[in-house]
Design a protein around this motif. Sequence first.
Motif, short mmCIF file in Angstrom:
data_model
loop_
_atom_site.label_atom_id
_atom_site.label_comp_id
_atom_site.label_asym_id
_atom_site.label_seq_id
_atom_site.Cartn_x
_atom_site.Cartn_y
_atom_site.Cartn_z
N UNK A 182 -6.93 -8.85 -1.08
CA UNK A 182 -7.86 -8.22 -1.78
C UNK A 182 -7.78 -6.72 -1.57
N UNK A 183 -7.69 -6.25 -0.51
CA UNK A 183 -7.75 -5.06 -0.18
C UNK A 183 -6.72 -4.15 -0.67
N UNK A 184 -5.47 -4.90 -0.18
CA UNK A 184 -4.28 -4.38 -0.83
C UNK A 184 -4.14 -4.13 -2.18
N UNK A 185 -4.71 -5.01 -3.07
CA UNK A 185 -4.91 -5.36 -4.37
C UNK A 185 -5.64 -3.95 -5.07
N UNK A 203 -3.65 -0.67 -4.69
CA UNK A 203 -2.68 -0.70 -5.80
C UNK A 203 -3.28 -0.44 -7.05
N UNK A 204 -4.28 -1.00 -7.18
CA UNK A 204 -5.01 -1.17 -8.62
C UNK A 204 -5.77 0.45 -8.67
N UNK A 249 1.84 -4.55 0.62
CA UNK A 249 1.89 -4.51 -0.70
C UNK A 249 2.67 -3.30 -1.15
N UNK A 250 3.96 -3.34 -2.07
CA UNK A 250 4.33 -2.03 -2.47
C UNK A 250 3.61 -1.56 -3.44
#
Length: 249
Positions: free
Chosen positions: A175-178, A181-182, A246-247
């Motif tokens: 969730x944190x990686x997303x 990214x967002x 996450x890239x």
Amino acid sequence: MGALHRGHLSLIARAKQECDLVICSIFVNPTQFNDPKDLEKYPRPIEADIAKLEQAGCDILFNPDVTEMYAGNEQWHLDIGELEHLLEGKSRPGHYQGVTQVVYKLFSIVEPDKAYFGQKDFQQVLVINRMVEMLKMPVQVVMCPIERESDGLAMSSRNVHLTANDRERALILSKTLNQVKNNFSSTDINTLKQLAETAVSIEPGVLLDYFEIADAETLHPANQNTTNIVALVAARVGATRLIDNMIIR
């Protein structure tokens, strides 16, 4: 290292698309563990793994025992520079010496044209690429995307150790990686990193090891001008240490 899941099988599928012959090695490598208890409890369901490989259409399984891979008191040191000591290397001293030692052996034995590794161990892929360049080994290293559960959890052999509560809490990593990214285009990197560290740290039962927004080639902290960026996280969820990444661009 075995305990195969859909992430590993996606590497087999990719290899089958691109190669004439697909070989999978399963070997729980003792030299890359700096915690004897971690080595002892690493899952080894070899019969289930063999069934999965047969179903996936893998041609050959190389499943040596420790005495086949290592003589009594072998010495190994490959100077891969600071990459060995950042992030995972800092948390697990000596880990990447063990990784390069065994992958060098595997490449020398099998002599593959291509070798497929999962993005989940992002730093490991960088380390292996560095070794291949340094030793001029004739193999192309291919990084394949992370496979995730439907709720976002990165697939890992270690997930079997998570309790039901731990499994739920572990979702904070993806969730944190997303969120990073967002929000990357609208929020500066330092703020994003602080927010991410806080989000993981306040999750009950989760102990943050590191959260880094990094240059995808050097793993140095990224800035807004960095071309290729990856966000990486490691945390202990209950008694189980998990990593994810996450890239970003």
